[in-house]
Design a protein around this motif. Structure first.
Motif, short mmCIF file in Angstrom:
data_model
loop_
_atom_site.label_atom_id
_atom_site.label_comp_id
_atom_site.label_asym_id
_atom_site.label_seq_id
_atom_site.Cartn_x
_atom_site.Cartn_y
_atom_site.Cartn_z
N ILE A 195 0.84 -1.20 0.00
CA ILE A 195 0.00 0.00 0.00
C ILE A 195 0.87 1.25 0.00
CG2 ILE A 195 -1.62 1.39 1.36
CD1 ILE A 195 -2.77 -1.31 2.39
N ASN A 196 1.84 1.28 0.88
CA ASN A 196 2.69 2.45 1.01
C ASN A 196 3.52 2.71 -0.24
OD1 ASN A 196 3.68 4.66 2.58
ND2 ASN A 196 5.58 3.51 2.85
N THR A 197 4.07 1.68 -0.82
CA THR A 197 4.95 1.85 -1.98
C THR A 197 4.18 2.21 -3.24
OG1 THR A 197 6.53 0.30 -1.05
CG2 THR A 197 6.71 0.73 -3.41
N VAL A 198 3.09 1.52 -3.48
CA VAL A 198 2.35 1.73 -4.72
C VAL A 198 1.51 3.00 -4.68
CG1 VAL A 198 0.59 0.73 -6.22
CG2 VAL A 198 2.37 -0.71 -5.27
N ALA A 199 0.91 3.29 -3.55
CA ALA A 199 -0.02 4.42 -3.47
C ALA A 199 0.67 5.76 -3.27
CB ALA A 199 -1.02 4.19 -2.35
N VAL A 200 1.84 5.76 -2.64
CA VAL A 200 2.51 7.03 -2.35
C VAL A 200 3.75 7.14 -3.23
CG1 VAL A 200 3.66 8.40 -0.57
CG2 VAL A 200 1.69 6.99 0.02
N ALA A 201 3.67 7.91 -4.28
CA ALA A 201 4.78 8.25 -5.17
C ALA A 201 5.65 7.04 -5.54
CB ALA A 201 5.64 9.33 -4.56
N PRO A 202 5.10 6.11 -6.32
CA PRO A 202 5.91 4.95 -6.70
C PRO A 202 7.07 5.36 -7.63
CG PRO A 202 3.83 4.91 -7.87
CD PRO A 202 3.77 6.07 -6.91
N THR A 203 8.25 4.99 -7.25
CA THR A 203 9.44 5.23 -8.07
C THR A 203 10.11 3.88 -8.31
OG1 THR A 203 10.89 5.54 -6.17
CG2 THR A 203 9.78 7.51 -7.01
N LEU A 204 11.04 3.84 -9.22
CA LEU A 204 11.75 2.59 -9.46
C LEU A 204 12.49 2.14 -8.21
CD1 LEU A 204 13.12 3.03 -13.09
CD2 LEU A 204 11.31 1.50 -12.29
N ARG A 205 13.06 3.09 -7.50
CA ARG A 205 13.78 2.74 -6.27
C ARG A 205 12.83 2.17 -5.22
NH1 ARG A 205 18.39 5.82 -2.89
NH2 ARG A 205 18.25 4.49 -1.07
N SER A 206 11.68 2.81 -5.01
CA SER A 206 10.73 2.32 -4.01
C SER A 206 10.17 0.96 -4.41
CB SER A 206 9.60 3.32 -3.76
OG SER A 206 8.80 3.48 -4.91
N LEU A 207 9.97 0.73 -5.71
CA LEU A 207 9.50 -0.57 -6.16
C LEU A 207 10.58 -1.64 -5.96
CD1 LEU A 207 7.52 0.37 -9.38
CD2 LEU A 207 6.60 -0.35 -7.17
N ALA A 208 11.85 -1.28 -6.17
CA ALA A 208 12.94 -2.23 -5.94
C ALA A 208 13.04 -2.58 -4.45
CB ALA A 208 14.26 -1.65 -6.44
N VAL A 209 12.89 -1.58 -3.60
CA VAL A 209 12.91 -1.84 -2.15
C VAL A 209 11.74 -2.73 -1.77
CG1 VAL A 209 12.63 -0.75 0.11
CG2 VAL A 209 14.18 0.26 -1.57
N LEU A 210 10.55 -2.45 -2.33
CA LEU A 210 9.39 -3.29 -2.06
C LEU A 210 9.63 -4.73 -2.51
CD1 LEU A 210 6.44 -3.73 -1.23
CD2 LEU A 210 5.79 -3.02 -3.54
N ALA A 211 10.22 -4.89 -3.69
CA ALA A 211 10.50 -6.24 -4.19
C ALA A 211 11.44 -6.98 -3.23
CB ALA A 211 11.11 -6.16 -5.59
N GLY A 212 12.44 -6.30 -2.71
CA GLY A 212 13.35 -6.92 -1.75
C GLY A 212 12.65 -7.31 -0.47
N ILE A 213 11.81 -6.42 0.03
CA ILE A 213 11.07 -6.69 1.27
C ILE A 213 10.13 -7.88 1.07
CG2 ILE A 213 9.27 -5.79 2.81
CD1 ILE A 213 10.60 -3.02 2.43
N VAL A 214 9.40 -7.87 -0.04
CA VAL A 214 8.46 -8.96 -0.31
C VAL A 214 9.22 -10.28 -0.49
CG1 VAL A 214 6.81 -9.86 -2.00
CG2 VAL A 214 6.64 -7.50 -1.23
N LEU A 215 10.37 -10.24 -1.14
CA LEU A 215 11.17 -11.45 -1.33
C LEU A 215 11.63 -12.02 0.01
CD1 LEU A 215 12.48 -13.31 -3.47
CD2 LEU A 215 14.49 -11.84 -3.32
N ILE A 216 12.13 -11.17 0.87
CA ILE A 216 12.60 -11.62 2.19
C ILE A 216 11.43 -12.16 3.01
CG2 ILE A 216 13.53 -10.83 4.40
CD1 ILE A 216 15.28 -8.86 2.71
N ARG A 217 10.33 -11.44 3.03
CA ARG A 217 9.18 -11.89 3.83
C ARG A 217 8.55 -13.15 3.25
NH1 ARG A 217 6.61 -6.16 5.77
NH2 ARG A 217 8.22 -5.74 7.29
#
Length: 120
Positions: free
Chosen positions: A74-96
């Motif tokens: 929600i936070n990454t996609v809804a609030v100013a999605p950038t390539l960097r924030s999407l990459a961070v989200l991908a890392g977080i989702v991968l780890i979790r």
């Protein structure tokens, strides 16, 4: 100052994060209380109590992790999605996701794609 829409998205994100954290904490203490109560009352054998404790605790963590991943999305996609924030989200989702997978294997005692019960 944060505009109205971003404020509500951040508020929703925080609420989902708090819910996920509360699920983990409540599940941990609930599992521990059940375990200690079982030890005191000697309702089940100790090895069964330990297995139930681990299973209950793992399920609480899994459910809480699902909420925390949802908050990150929600936070990454809804609030100013950038390539960097999407990459961070991908890392977080991968780890979790790895943590969730590992916990599920630990709880069930078998690979998720196996339908047959574990041998024991």
């Amino acid at each position: 100052m944060i505009d109205g829409e971003a404020y509500w998205v951040q508020l929703a994100t925080r609420a989902v994060e708090i819910a996920g954290t509360a699920i983990i904490v409540t599940g941990a203490f609930g599992s521990l209380a059940f375990f200690i109560g079982g030890l005191v009352a000697r309702r089940l054998a100790r090895d069964r109590l330990v297995a139930a404790f681990r299973s209950d605790l793992g399920r609480s963590i899994l459910l809480g992790l699902e909420f925390l991943v949802a908050a990150d999305i929600i936070n990454t996609v809804a609030v100013a999605p950038t390539l960097r924030s999407l990459a961070v989200l991908a890392g977080i989702v991968l780890i979790r996701t790895f943590l969730s997978f590992s916990l599920e294997v630990e709880i069930d005692g078998r690979w998720p794609w196996r339908k047959d019960p574990p041998r024991g």
